[in-house]
Scaffold this motif. Structure first.
Motif, PDB file in Angstrom:
ATOM      1  N   PRO A 136      27.556 -17.592 -31.401  1.00  0.00           N
ATOM      2  CA  PRO A 136      28.302 -18.441 -32.336  1.00  0.00           C
ATOM      3  C   PRO A 136      29.471 -17.672 -32.955  1.00  0.00           C
ATOM      4  CG  PRO A 136      26.114 -17.899 -33.205  1.00  0.00           C
ATOM      5  CD  PRO A 136      26.202 -17.304 -31.840  1.00  0.00           C
ATOM      6  N   ASN A 137      30.472 -18.413 -33.405  1.00  0.00           N
ATOM      7  CA  ASN A 137      31.644 -17.801 -34.034  1.00  0.00           C
ATOM      8  C   ASN A 137      31.253 -16.859 -35.171  1.00  0.00           C
ATOM      9  OD1 ASN A 137      33.582 -18.887 -32.398  1.00  0.00           O
ATOM     10  ND2 ASN A 137      34.530 -20.156 -33.970  1.00  0.00           N
ATOM     11  N   THR A 138      30.220 -17.220 -35.916  1.00  0.00           N
ATOM     12  CA  THR A 138      29.829 -16.396 -37.061  1.00  0.00           C
ATOM     13  C   THR A 138      29.435 -14.987 -36.620  1.00  0.00           C
ATOM     14  OG1 THR A 138      27.587 -17.300 -36.903  1.00  0.00           O
ATOM     15  CG2 THR A 138      29.076 -18.295 -38.547  1.00  0.00           C
ATOM     16  N   GLN A 139      28.754 -14.866 -35.477  1.00  0.00           N
ATOM     17  CA  GLN A 139      28.316 -13.555 -34.989  1.00  0.00           C
ATOM     18  C   GLN A 139      29.493 -12.722 -34.489  1.00  0.00           C
ATOM     19  OE1 GLN A 139      25.219 -12.422 -35.439  1.00  0.00           O
ATOM     20  NE2 GLN A 139      24.803 -14.390 -36.403  1.00  0.00           N
ATOM     21  N   ILE A 140      30.389 -13.359 -33.751  1.00  0.00           N
ATOM     22  CA  ILE A 140      31.566 -12.648 -33.240  1.00  0.00           C
ATOM     23  C   ILE A 140      32.475 -12.249 -34.398  1.00  0.00           C
ATOM     24  CG2 ILE A 140      33.614 -12.826 -31.776  1.00  0.00           C
ATOM     25  CD1 ILE A 140      31.974 -14.861 -30.055  1.00  0.00           C
ATOM     26  N   ALA A 141      32.676 -13.158 -35.355  1.00  0.00           N
ATOM     27  CA  ALA A 141      33.528 -12.858 -36.510  1.00  0.00           C
ATOM     28  C   ALA A 141      32.961 -11.683 -37.304  1.00  0.00           C
ATOM     29  CB  ALA A 141      33.659 -14.094 -37.399  1.00  0.00           C
ATOM     30  N   SER A 142      31.651 -11.641 -37.481  1.00  0.00           N
ATOM     31  CA  SER A 142      31.021 -10.529 -38.194  1.00  0.00           C
ATOM     32  C   SER A 142      31.293  -9.209 -37.477  1.00  0.00           C
ATOM     33  CB  SER A 142      29.513 -10.766 -38.301  1.00  0.00           C
ATOM     34  OG  SER A 142      28.855  -9.612 -38.762  1.00  0.00           O
ATOM     35  N   TYR A 143      31.233  -9.225 -36.157  1.00  0.00           N
ATOM     36  CA  TYR A 143      31.517  -8.033 -35.362  1.00  0.00           C
ATOM     37  C   TYR A 143      32.972  -7.593 -35.531  1.00  0.00           C
ATOM     38  CZ  TYR A 143      32.011  -5.116 -31.163  1.00  0.00           C
ATOM     39  OH  TYR A 143      32.273  -4.074 -30.295  1.00  0.00           O
ATOM     40  N   LEU A 144      33.874  -8.569 -35.595  1.00  0.00           N
ATOM     41  CA  LEU A 144      35.307  -8.275 -35.687  1.00  0.00           C
ATOM     42  C   LEU A 144      35.766  -7.978 -37.117  1.00  0.00           C
ATOM     43  CD1 LEU A 144      36.645 -11.056 -33.300  1.00  0.00           C
ATOM     44  CD2 LEU A 144      36.338  -8.625 -32.776  1.00  0.00           C
ATOM     45  N   PHE A 195      19.249  -3.318 -38.483  1.00  0.00           N
ATOM     46  CA  PHE A 195      18.345  -4.304 -37.907  1.00  0.00           C
ATOM     47  C   PHE A 195      18.756  -4.515 -36.453  1.00  0.00           C
ATOM     48  CE2 PHE A 195      18.698  -5.260 -42.380  1.00  0.00           C
ATOM     49  CZ  PHE A 195      17.426  -5.656 -42.782  1.00  0.00           C
ATOM     50  N   ILE A 196      17.771  -4.775 -35.585  1.00  0.00           N
ATOM     51  CA  ILE A 196      18.057  -5.235 -34.221  1.00  0.00           C
ATOM     52  C   ILE A 196      17.273  -6.527 -34.040  1.00  0.00           C
ATOM     53  CG2 ILE A 196      17.945  -4.765 -31.746  1.00  0.00           C
ATOM     54  CD1 ILE A 196      18.054  -1.766 -32.400  1.00  0.00           C
ATOM     55  N   GLU A 197      18.015  -7.604 -33.761  1.00  0.00           N
ATOM     56  CA  GLU A 197      17.442  -8.943 -33.716  1.00  0.00           C
ATOM     57  C   GLU A 197      17.844  -9.657 -32.434  1.00  0.00           C
ATOM     58  OE1 GLU A 197      18.249 -13.115 -36.109  1.00  0.00           O
ATOM     59  OE2 GLU A 197      18.453 -11.246 -37.222  1.00  0.00           O
ATOM     60  N   ALA A 198      16.915 -10.430 -31.885  1.00  0.00           N
ATOM     61  CA  ALA A 198      17.208 -11.233 -30.696  1.00  0.00           C
ATOM     62  C   ALA A 198      18.070 -12.428 -31.093  1.00  0.00           C
ATOM     63  CB  ALA A 198      15.921 -11.705 -30.038  1.00  0.00           C
ATOM     64  N   VAL A 199      19.194 -12.584 -30.418  1.00  0.00           N
ATOM     65  CA  VAL A 199      20.083 -13.733 -30.627  1.00  0.00           C
ATOM     66  C   VAL A 199      19.615 -14.884 -29.743  1.00  0.00           C
ATOM     67  CG1 VAL A 199      22.489 -14.524 -30.452  1.00  0.00           C
ATOM     68  CG2 VAL A 199      22.006 -12.190 -31.172  1.00  0.00           C
ATOM     69  N   LYS A 211      26.032  -7.029 -50.957  1.00  0.00           N
ATOM     70  CA  LYS A 211      26.147  -8.448 -51.308  1.00  0.00           C
ATOM     71  C   LYS A 211      25.319  -9.339 -50.385  1.00  0.00           C
ATOM     72  CE  LYS A 211      30.731  -7.793 -53.223  1.00  0.00           C
ATOM     73  NZ  LYS A 211      32.163  -8.049 -53.075  1.00  0.00           N
ATOM     74  N   GLY A 212      24.619  -8.729 -49.433  1.00  0.00           N
ATOM     75  CA  GLY A 212      23.772  -9.495 -48.527  1.00  0.00           C
ATOM     76  C   GLY A 212      24.462  -9.990 -47.275  1.00  0.00           C
ATOM     77  N   TYR A 213      25.698  -9.524 -47.023  1.00  0.00           N
ATOM     78  CA  TYR A 213      26.418  -9.953 -45.823  1.00  0.00           C
ATOM     79  C   TYR A 213      26.052  -9.068 -44.635  1.00  0.00           C
ATOM     80  CZ  TYR A 213      29.368 -12.782 -48.870  1.00  0.00           C
ATOM     81  OH  TYR A 213      29.814 -13.702 -49.781  1.00  0.00           O
ATOM     82  N   GLU A 214      25.853  -9.717 -43.497  1.00  0.00           N
ATOM     83  CA  GLU A 214      25.573  -8.993 -42.253  1.00  0.00           C
ATOM     84  C   GLU A 214      26.871  -8.501 -41.622  1.00  0.00           C
ATOM     85  OE1 GLU A 214      23.364 -11.318 -39.434  1.00  0.00           O
ATOM     86  OE2 GLU A 214      21.751 -11.720 -40.864  1.00  0.00           O
ATOM     87  N   HIS A 215      26.821  -7.304 -41.049  1.00  0.00           N
ATOM     88  CA  HIS A 215      27.954  -6.735 -40.326  1.00  0.00           C
ATOM     89  C   HIS A 215      27.455  -6.276 -38.961  1.00  0.00           C
ATOM     90  CE1 HIS A 215      30.473  -6.807 -43.936  1.00  0.00           C
ATOM     91  NE2 HIS A 215      29.368  -6.471 -44.580  1.00  0.00           N
ATOM     92  N   ASN A 216      27.803  -7.042 -37.931  1.00  0.00           N
ATOM     93  CA  ASN A 216      27.357  -6.715 -36.579  1.00  0.00           C
ATOM     94  C   ASN A 216      28.057  -5.458 -36.080  1.00  0.00           C
ATOM     95  OD1 ASN A 216      25.603  -8.890 -36.398  1.00  0.00           O
ATOM     96  ND2 ASN A 216      27.166 -10.241 -35.589  1.00  0.00           N
ATOM     97  N   LYS A 259      21.554  -8.366 -31.238  1.00  0.00           N
ATOM     98  CA  LYS A 259      22.604  -7.839 -32.097  1.00  0.00           C
ATOM     99  C   LYS A 259      21.991  -6.737 -32.957  1.00  0.00           C
ATOM    100  CE  LYS A 259      21.925 -11.156 -35.886  1.00  0.00           C
ATOM    101  NZ  LYS A 259      22.564 -12.076 -36.812  1.00  0.00           N
ATOM    102  N   MET A 260      22.798  -5.711 -33.210  1.00  0.00           N
ATOM    103  CA  MET A 260      22.413  -4.667 -34.146  1.00  0.00           C
ATOM    104  C   MET A 260      23.369  -4.795 -35.324  1.00  0.00           C
ATOM    105  SD  MET A 260      21.756  -0.535 -33.788  1.00  0.00           S
ATOM    106  CE  MET A 260      22.960  -0.341 -32.514  1.00  0.00           C
ATOM    107  N   TYR A 261      22.814  -4.834 -36.531  1.00  0.00           N
ATOM    108  CA  TYR A 261      23.658  -5.051 -37.700  1.00  0.00           C
ATOM    109  C   TYR A 261      23.109  -4.358 -38.932  1.00  0.00           C
ATOM    110  CZ  TYR A 261      20.222  -8.650 -39.034  1.00  0.00           C
ATOM    111  OH  TYR A 261      19.070  -9.309 -39.378  1.00  0.00           O
ATOM    112  N   GLY A 262      23.995  -4.168 -39.903  1.00  0.00           N
ATOM    113  CA  GLY A 262      23.621  -3.687 -41.216  1.00  0.00           C
ATOM    114  C   GLY A 262      23.924  -4.775 -42.227  1.00  0.00           C
TER     115      GLY A 262
END
Length: 191
Positions: free
Chosen positions: A166-174, A93-97, A63-68, A56-59
């Motif tokens: 996980p839902n958290t990763q998809i939700a962050s993307y959406l 960031f680019i991180e291995a899921v 507030k410290g929240y990740e946004h995929n 995943k690539m995210y910023g």
């Protein structure tokens, strides 16, 4: 190396001399789950091809929240292209899921390959253009589509990831909460 050769064949096949040149400029790595291949504040030095696994690539906001921003699984590329070409520190960031196997091409090696394998220059131009179109479509969807429509587009773009992430990763993307994503999934199964 075969996965990368097959990937390039989808665009233009490379001959044996070109493949030998390419092989000398690529590094293979095994990456652990949650391991970073790029961190905010560092320059992106590689284009990364995913042989196996998922990234995943995210910023991260104030507030410290990740946004995929993007996912990359088998047969896909991931890089902070802006940082890669400008040599400026990344804001991403680019991180291995998942545990992953990758091939990486460093910037000097990629530029060398562009000059010595003109086919590769054309291939990467198409790859980057396709990523740009994906990004444009995503931006358009973010202000003109419902969360359900964005989720359906996610499923279309990443058909193999819905059950791996996980839902958290998809939700962050959406751009929605995991709870709202669960509701969307429940509603879709009722249709």
């Amino acid at each position: 190396m075969q996965a990368l050769i097959d990937h390039f064949k989808q665009y233009i096949p490379l001959n044996q001399d070109e493949l030998a040149l390419l092989e000398g400029r690529i590094s293979a790595r095994k990456i652990k789950r949650k391991q970073m291949i790029l961190q905010e504040g560092f320059v992106c030095k590689h284009y990364t091809f995913v042989v196996e696994g998922c990234f995943k690539m995210y910023g991260v906001d104030d507030k410290g929240y990740e946004h995929n921003i993007q996912f990359a699984a088998e047969g896909d590329w991931i890089a902070d292209i802006g940082s890669f070409h400008s040599k400026k520190p990344s804001k991403l960031f680019i991180e291995a899921v998942e545990p992953s196997e990758i091939f990486q091409i460093a910037q000097p090696d990629l530029y060398f390959l562009y000059i010595n394998i003109p086919k590769l220059d054309r291939i990467f131009k198409v790859i980057v253009e396709n990523k740009y179109v994906e990004l444009q479509n995503r931006v358009l969807q973010n202000f003109s589509s419902t969360a359900e429509q964005r989720y359906l587009s996610f499923l279309e773009q990443y058909p193999n990831l819905a059950n791996r992430l996980p839902n958290t990763q998809i939700a962050s993307y959406l751009g929605i909460t995991p709870e709202f994503l669960s509701k969307i999934r429940r509603d879709l199964t009722k249709k």
